[in-house]
Scaffold this motif. Structure first.
Motif, mmCIF file in Angstrom:
data_model
loop_
_atom_site.group_PDB
_atom_site.id
_atom_site.type_symbol
_atom_site.label_atom_id
_atom_site.label_comp_id
_atom_site.label_asym_id
_atom_site.label_seq_id
_atom_site.Cartn_x
_atom_site.Cartn_y
_atom_site.Cartn_z
ATOM 1 N N LYS C 586 0.828 -1.227 0.016
ATOM 2 C CA LYS C 586 -0.347 0.286 -0.212
ATOM 3 C C LYS C 586 0.983 1.036 -0.347
ATOM 4 C CE LYS C 586 -2.793 -1.315 3.604
ATOM 5 N NZ LYS C 586 -3.915 -1.532 4.273
ATOM 6 N N GLU C 587 2.036 0.917 0.489
ATOM 7 C CA GLU C 587 2.912 2.519 0.632
ATOM 8 C C GLU C 587 3.474 2.392 -0.493
ATOM 9 O OE1 GLU C 587 5.902 1.152 3.554
ATOM 10 O OE2 GLU C 587 3.951 1.269 5.650
ATOM 11 N N ASN C 588 3.573 1.253 -1.360
ATOM 12 C CA ASN C 588 4.921 1.399 -2.429
ATOM 13 C C ASN C 588 3.327 1.654 -3.731
ATOM 14 O OD1 ASN C 588 7.541 1.497 -1.581
ATOM 15 N ND2 ASN C 588 6.714 -0.150 -0.785
ATOM 16 N N GLY C 589 2.610 1.989 -3.848
ATOM 17 C CA GLY C 589 1.210 1.660 -4.583
ATOM 18 C C GLY C 589 1.217 0.502 -5.449
#
Ligand code: HEM
Ligand SMILES: [Cu+2]
Lengths: 213, 320, 678
Positions: C586-589
């Protein structure tokens, strides 16, 4: 990003999903690993029995010298040991044959192991009969209860192993060395060797030590 | 609902609070009102143990409430989603329990030796001063207590009389199943095991009446297996012994075999024996070890009420 | 060969006769009628909806770890209700039967239960809650979640998995059957020796207890083998040990405990069986038996068992708290170490269950200290949860509320446990209700974690969230009930009140016992809210549908596939890059689900053999309990035969084609707009 987590993303080159059927994982390895775990539970069962033996051996003195001498017939047990070890050895040869892919080799080894296992069983049950005939029974007292239980529980394993061998002979005849047959043969080896190891413990702690109690 | 009912309901609803307050006033909390040497030592360690733990637990509870409040979503706390490690905090969170457990372990070991039922450290110096201890042999049947005073050659059922200020040495065994002997205000539990002999030691410091129980499950009669414990002055005790020695009943090995048949003490019939065959205790231990049992009839557990009537009839017929 | 019995026996029916049916006991007749109504309603519903084939195909014969897990949970839930009914009976009896002037009903001298009856009730209560409620619920959740968390498509041995479940179910069935045919043990859930020997417990009750216990032990052991092998062998590529989710770690440590300790339980029970059936002398007081041997063997299992129960609960808390604190777990490594420390130490403490057995003071000291050592890793866990919330953004949704409740219960239960560990104090209240209060704090902590975990993972398995309003009422009434029942119980502990009383001799205990009854009323109300919670959730299931990551802040692999999870779990096996992989993605898209070209997937095929083996074991044990030898022999022979025949089966797998997979994935995508992707 999470502080302790490692990899930075590399756009384009980071693999996110594993294409290809991952269900094809290492079947043999998984099966034998599970069987080792099962063996561990059986080892714990034996450990608990031996612990009980250690506790109840304090009351061995309830039995007369002659009864103890009749039960701890080390020579008989020695003959049983030889039969069981020979059986394990035969099964070991079957495993060597399995490596070579020789069906007949595995079959011969297994049959010999089976026969020797039955010989072992015959000797044990003969021993039991002799003792029961003399009125030496598990119901006599706590010490004899555990001694008989240990020996009979081990013998039950040998019976299971014998049935297993028969089943393997049939399956090998029908299917040859499919992965199912191979992992079962390997597990059977673990099982069979383990019974020999347990027998060593019984021989040492029950028969030999029983002699000195 | 009657007025009393409503009042009762209200009381019941606020009860935990009331009970806690009540708890602080210490009424009837036997474990917190020790009246014997051993139980007083236990209680001392109880206070230490609980005090030290509360010292840790209360701040921890407060800390967690604070953290939840301070860092609630929408609250004013800073937000550091990645923050998950700090050597300092790790050291503290391992260190605090480690030190606490260390201290508690030290106290625990010390306490165990102090109240060791076989040879309590707490009584060591008194023993020497108080002279000869009183010996009491305890035999538990299903479901009665037989207290034998071997030195006095008397026995008493379900009623224990002890002199104040004299160490009492108990030997205990059971005819059937495992029981657990306790007189909360005087001494803690010790198992009473068939075919074996356990020991307990106590010293009462006041005269009075106490309750004793069997604590381990032993079957249908367990709930009625409490015995009255009376502590009296040494003079009174001597009187009681004299009086008892004059009692007519005789406890022999044979009489014991009848006595040990299952009996539920609903009527709490006290009984005394003016004479006891010597070696009865060892006889019972030996009998049980060699396999003697006094089995519980199925009827007794499965249909106790019916059995009680039969028992009553037998008592009338003098069978016990 | 077999031991001589007191009562009648014949070769066809064994000890079974019409007298075994307790038709003279109105409580049991009522229960029986209730059970009949429920059963008829269930059968009727199945027939009416023609659900039989569906149930057989999709559930009873399933080898899907999720469905097996769900069945475990349902079993646990049913048994939880049964155990709760027992608890109600105990509490009412003790509230009525106080003092010599208390009334007696239904043939009891005091209260309305005879000693024999209430003895069965609390024995069943204890055994059921530990072995047939808590264990299946925990095992069920591990069964569902662990394969998902490690990115596997199933367990290592799906067939064994089903077998483990059906053995457990058969064992639970035995306990239930004992209500209506014969009776149950009446001495206490952990067995008392020599009280459980034939001279003192001549009926079939102990045999029911023993065989149900034994059968469930076999089931749980098989389950532990499976979970360990799954975790060791089936992790997705890239999932190194130290990237494993914390709940999976908890499962691993807990199943190592089960694997090594349950066999000891089996031995302790088997030796009792030999005594009862063959007249050996393992645990008899005389003839060279040793009854302490039983205590040792039993508690060598018993103490590890309580940690077997609590470690998964800790694991659940460690999943819920970070999610709802929107933050990484504090001290992951420490948590792992602590779990294994707890597991390891739990092996060396069993003697604390019988400190009063007059062991040497040095022995008691040793076990007192080892027991206290458990407090260290446990304390560390508490601190780590607190520091997980620290600098987070704590959201009090239902799962989090349960986790917080669990945390507070742990403080109380842990403290009282440490008080028990202080042997000199334990002498005062061992076998007293203080101990009962202690372990109920612990077990309620486990229950709270389970409720939290169910709230948390339910949407993953069923595709919709449980509603929150009634759930909160349920929660608060559980809190009230707990306070009202257990505060008085702790105090009663200090009054020296002992356990297992069918009649309470001292009237000064009465107020406390009555207040506990009020607490039980709160629990009953909570139960009503529970059903309301369930009903409203099911009613609004379409409205409450969710996507892959319903909480938005979850962190692990199980949230990287659709809700509900498809049969094959993951269309592709994920590659793992980080400890909290989903959070990392999620953080890295890159937080999308697999949705490109699909491939065939091999899955194990359903089989009815485990159900059959479960049923046969049930009959086998029934025969043993009633000493119907031919029946036991026949079912044992059949068990062996079925196992052998099954081993000859060749096609135990089936293929889910790429097309089917694409269809499933497409359908899910249609239903779920991208917003639901977290
Ligand atoms: C800090 C951790 C713990 C400590 C120090 C501890 C200590 C003890 C001790 C010393 C006893 C024996 C008391 C007696 O019988 O006199 C005991 C009993 C018990 N504990 Fe714990 N305990 C801990 C955690 C747990 C947990 C996590 C559970 C359950 C999940 C648990 C469940 C029980 C049960 C069921 C019993 C009593 C069984 C019975 O007698 O029926 N305990 N505990
Ligand atoms: Cu324990």
């Amino acid at each position: 990003m999470s502080s302790t987590t490692d990899t930075r993303i590399q756009p384009g080159s980071t693999v996110l999903w594993d294409k290809g059927d991952a269900a094809g994982h290492d079947i043999l390895g998984t099966r034998t690993f599970g069987f080792w775990l099962y063996m561990l539970t059986d080892a714990m069962v034996y450990a608990a029995f031996f612990a009980a033996f250690g506790v109840l051996a304090h009351n061995a003195g309830l039995n007369s010298k002659s009864v103890l001498a009749a039960v701890f017939n080390a020579q008989g047990a020695y003959r049983e040991t030889i039969a069981l070890f020979a059986s394990v050895l035969a099964y070991g040869y079957a495993m060597v044959a399995l490596k070579k892919g020789s069906r007949s080799g595995v079959a011969v080894g297994t049959v010999v192991a089976l026969v020797l296992g039955l010989v072992f069983l015959g000797m044990v049950s003969g021993d039991m009969e002799r003792l029961f005939g003399q009125g030496i029974v598990p119901q006599s007292n706590g010490f004899l209860s555990i001694v008989f239980t240990l020996i009979i529980y081990h013998a039950l394993h040998i019976i299971v192993g014998a049935i297993w061998m028969l089943v393997m002979l049939a399956q090998m005849g029908r299917d040859g060395f499919t992965s199912n047959v191979v992992y079962r043969l390997i597990n059977l080896r673990i099982f069979w060797h383990f019974q020999a190891v347990i027998w060593v413990f019984i021989f040492v702690f029950v028969y030999l030590q029983g002699k000195v109690i | 609902m009657s007025k009393r009912g409503i009042k009762g309901a209200i009381k019941a609803l606020c009860a935990p609070l009331l009970l806690m307050l009540n708890g602080c006033s210490k009424s009837g909390l036997y474990l917190l009102e020790p009246e014997g040497t051993i139980s007083r030592v236990t209680h001392h360690y109880f206070n230490l143990d609980v005090g030290i733990m509360l010292l840790i637990i209360i701040p921890t509870a407060l800390l967690s409430v604070w953290a939840m409040w301070r860092y609630r979503k929408g609250g004013g706390g800073s937000y550091r989603p990645d923050w998950s490690h700090s050597w300092f905090i790790e050291a503290v969170v391992w260190g605090i329990p480690l030190i606490t457990v260390g201290v508690l372990s030290y106290l625990s070991v010390k306490a165990i030796y102090k109240v060791n039922p076989y040879n309590p450290g707490a009584l060591a110096h008194q023993e020497a001063a108080a002279g000869k201890p009183l010996e009491v042999d305890v035999i538990v049947t299903d479901w009665r207590w037989l207290f034998i005073y071997p030195g006095q050659r008397i026995a008493s059922v379900n009623h224990l009389v002890l002199p104040v200020g004299v160490p009492v040495h108990f030997r205990l065994t059971s005819t059937s199943v495992v029981n657990d002997f306790i007189i909360p205000q005087l001494v803690g539990m010790i198992d009473v095991i068939p075919g074996m002999r356990t020991k307990q030691t106590l010293e009462a410091s006041k005269t009075g009446h106490y309750v004793g129980f069997s604590a381990d499950y032993s079957g249908a009669g367990l709930s009625w297996m409490n015995f009255e414990t009376q502590t009296v002055t040494k003079a009174k005790f001597a009187q009681w012994v004299k009086k008892t020695q004059a009692a007519p009943h005789n406890m022999t090995d044979a009489a014991f075999n009848l006595f040990a048949k299952p009996y539920i003490s609903i009527d709490h019939r006290p009984m005394v024996f003016g004479h006891v065959q010597s070696g009865l205790f060892d006889y019972v231990v030996h009998e049980v070890m060699s396999g003697k049992v006094w089995p519980t009839p199925t009827a007794m557990t499965e249909n106790m009420v019916k059995y009680m009537n039969k028992q009553q009839a037998n008592v009338k017929a003098g069978d016990y | 060969m077999f031991v001589h019995l007191q009562g009648p026996w014949n070769p066809v029916w064994g000890r079974l006769s019409l007298q075994a049916i307790p038709y003279h006991n109105p409580i049991l007749v009522g229960t029986f009628l209730f059970a009949v109504v429920i059963a008829l309603a269930a059968v009727g519903a199945v027939l009416y909806f023609r659900a039989g084939p569906y149930l057989w195909r999709e559930w009873l014969t399933t080898v899907d770890h999720k469905k097996i897990g769900v069945m475990y949970c349902l079993l646990g839930l049913v048994m939880l209700f049964r155990g709760f009914a027992d608890a109600l009976m105990i509490r009412t009896q003790q509230a009525i039967a106080v003092g010599p002037h208390s009334p007696g009903y239904l043939g009891a001298l005091h209260g309305y239960l005879t000693p024999f009856h209430i003895g069965q009730v609390y024995t069943a209560h204890g055994l059921i809650m530990v072995v047939f409620a808590a264990t299946p619920l925990l095992v069920g959740i591990m069964n569902i979640i662990v394969p998902l968390q490690i990115g596997a498509r199933d367990m290592a041995y799906p067939y064994l998995n089903a077998l483990g479940f059906w053995l457990t179910a058969a064992a639970a069935g035995l306990v239930m059957l004992s209500l209506f045919v014969g009776n149950f043990a009446h001495g206490g859930w952990y067995g008392f020796l020599p009280y459980f020997e034939l001279p003192y417990s001549p009926g079939v009750g102990v045999d029911y207890w023993m065989w149900a216990f034994q059968l469930s032990a076999v089931g749980t052991t098989l389950g532990s083998i499976n979970l360990i092998a799954t975790i060791v062998k089936m992790r997705a590529p890239g999932m190194t040990w130290m990237r494993m989710p914390i709940f999976t770690w908890a499962s691993l440590s807990t199943n190592l405990i089960a694997l090594t300790s349950f066999p000891v339980l089996m031995v302790s029970l088997a030796l009792l069986g030999l005594d009862r059936y063959f007249g050996t002398h393992f645990y008899t007081a005389g003839n060279g038996g040793n009854l302490m041997l039983y205590n040792d063997l039993f508690w060598v299992w018993g103490h590890p068992e309580v940690y077997f129960l609590i470690l998964p609960a800790f694991g659940m808390m460690s999943e819920i708290i970070p999610t709802f604190s929107e933050k990484t777990l504090f001290g992951y490594t420490t948590m792992v170490v602590a779990s294994f420390a707890i597991g390891g130490v739990s092996w060396g403490v069993w003697l604390h269950h019988f400190f009063t057995m007059a062991a040497e003071p040095s022995v008691n000291s040793f076990y007192s200290v080892t027991t206290m050592l458990v407090g260290i890793p446990t304390g560390v866990k508490v601190f780590n949860w607190i520091f997980t919330m620290y600098r987070g953004r704590v959201r009090f949704e239902l799962p989090m509320m349960w986790a917080v409740l669990a945390l507070f219960l742990l403080l109380v239960g842990g403290m009282s446990g440490m008080m028990n560990a202080f042997a000199a104090n334990d002498y005062m209240w061992h076998n007293g209700v203080f101990v009962v209060a202690h372990f109920h704090m612990m077990v309620l902590l486990i229950a709270a974690s389970i409720f939290g975990a169910v709230e948390y993972w339910f949407p993953k398995i069923f595709g919709f969230k449980l509603e929150q309003r009634w759930g909160k009422w349920f929660f608060w009434f559980m809190v009230l009930g707990t306070a009202w029942v257990f505060v008085p119980m702790f105090i009663l502990g200090f009054t020296g009140m002992t356990r297992r009383l069918d009649y309470v001799p001292y009237t000064q205990w009465a107020p406390y016992l009555r207040v506990m009854l009020v607490g039980m009323a709160f629990y009953v109300i909570a139960l009503v809210f529970f059903f309301a919670h369930l009903y409203v959730s099911l009613r609004d299931r379409v409205k409450n549908r969710v996507g892959a990551d319903p909480w938005g802040t979850s962190r692990n692999l199980e949230w990287m596939t659709h809700s509900p999870v498809p049969a094959y779990n993951f269309a592709y096996i994920p590659h793992v890059h980080a400890r909290d992989e989903w959070a990392w993605r999620k953080e890295n898209g890159v937080a999308s689900l697999a949705n490109e070209s699909f491939e065939d997937i091999h899955m194990p095929r359903n089989t009815g053999v485990p159900v059959l083996l479960g049923a046969l074991s049930f009959v086998l044990c029934f025969g043993l309990i009633w000493r119907i030898w031919w029946l036991s022999a026949a079912s044992l022979a059949l068990v062996v035969l079925v196992i052998i025949v099954r081993s000859f089966a060749r096609n135990t797998d089936e293929v889910i084609t790429a097309k089917t997979v694409a269809g499933v994935e497409g359908a899910v995508d249609d239903a779920l707009p991208s917003a639901a992707r977290g």
